[in-house]
Enzyme design. Structure first.
Site, PDB file in Angstrom:
ATOM      1  CB  CYS A 191      53.905  31.659  25.792  1.00  0.00           C
ATOM      2  SG  CYS A 191      55.328  30.649  25.300  1.00  0.00           S
ATOM      3  CB  CYS A 235      55.070  30.239  30.422  1.00  0.00           C
ATOM      4  SG  CYS A 235      55.971  30.942  29.017  1.00  0.00           S
ATOM      5  CD  GLU A 265      51.783  27.727  24.836  1.00  0.00           C
ATOM      6  OE1 GLU A 265      51.136  27.205  25.749  1.00  0.00           O
ATOM      7  OE2 GLU A 265      53.031  27.665  24.776  1.00  0.00           O
ATOM      8  CG  HIS A 294      57.296  27.395  26.091  1.00  0.00           C
ATOM      9  ND1 HIS A 294      56.931  28.134  27.190  1.00  0.00           N
ATOM     10  CD2 HIS A 294      58.388  26.685  26.470  1.00  0.00           C
ATOM     11  CE1 HIS A 294      57.762  27.871  28.189  1.00  0.00           C
ATOM     12  NE2 HIS A 294      58.662  27.005  27.773  1.00  0.00           N
TER      13      HIS A 294
END
Length: 193
Positions: free
Chosen positions: A105, A102, A75, A73
């Site tokens: 993350c 999420c 991030e 992801h």
């Protein structure tokens, strides 16, 4: 000509996160993230597979329990980029991200010492947001500036501005003189010396 519009820091960094998201390689969500410390970018990240591994856009998704797990992801990639570059502390930084992290993350964000998260849009549930707040992070939903959005449209649809200053001279090289500078043009092959 109207008054020059200077964006707020949040407008500025969120616009950069949008551009970074365009590099994403998973069509399920092209997310972008920017890590900022002391109003300086320290790293960036987007949804994509690790180097040398296939991207979703090229070979398809790797699905587990309704989620694509092929990509890292945005991030997480921003945090990993800071680690790979070395010498960059994420402690006390701000994360600008197109979508909320999420839950996985969110754990990385907390462990990286990030103190503020600015989110463009809420994606899926709010558990990760509650998690970040419980860990003491400042979590904000980005509020777009209509004036800045209009300026961005103009900025990206216009040629690079040729400046005429009120004082002093601003000398730009004329288009017909650029070839004399021996600068590589787009799609031009560079030959070794």
């Amino acid at each position: 000509m109207g008054k020059y519009f200077r964006p707020s820091w949040d407008d500025y960094f969120m616009a950069i996160a949008k551009i970074i998201g365009t590099r994403g390689t998973c069509d399920r969500l092209r997310a972008g993230a920017v890590l900022v410390k002391n109003k300086r970018i320290i790293s960036t990240g987007y949804n994509g597979a690790p180097p040398e591994l296939g991207h979703c856009d090229d070979i398809g998704h790797l699905m587990e329990e309704g989620h694509c797990v092929r990509t890292i992801h945005g991030e997480h990639n921003a945090i990993l980029q800071a680690a790979v570059l070395g010498g960059i502390s994420t402690v006390g930084s701000t994360l600008y991200t197109l979508y909320n992290p999420c839950i996985h993350c969110a754990k990385y964000v907390v462990m990286a010492g990030i103190k503020r998260v600015v989110i463009g849009q809420i994606y899926r549930g709010e558990k990760a947001l509650e998690y970040l707040k419980k860990a003491g992070l400042e979590v904000e939903l980005y509020k777009p500036s209509p004036e800045w959005d209009q300026n961005l449209l103009k900025l990206f649809s216009a040629e690079i501005e040729k400046v005429e200053a009120k004082e002093g001279n601003v000398k730009l090289v004329e288009d017909n003189k650029i070839d004399d500078l021996n600068i590589v043009q787009p799609n031009q092959t560079v030959r070794p010396l």
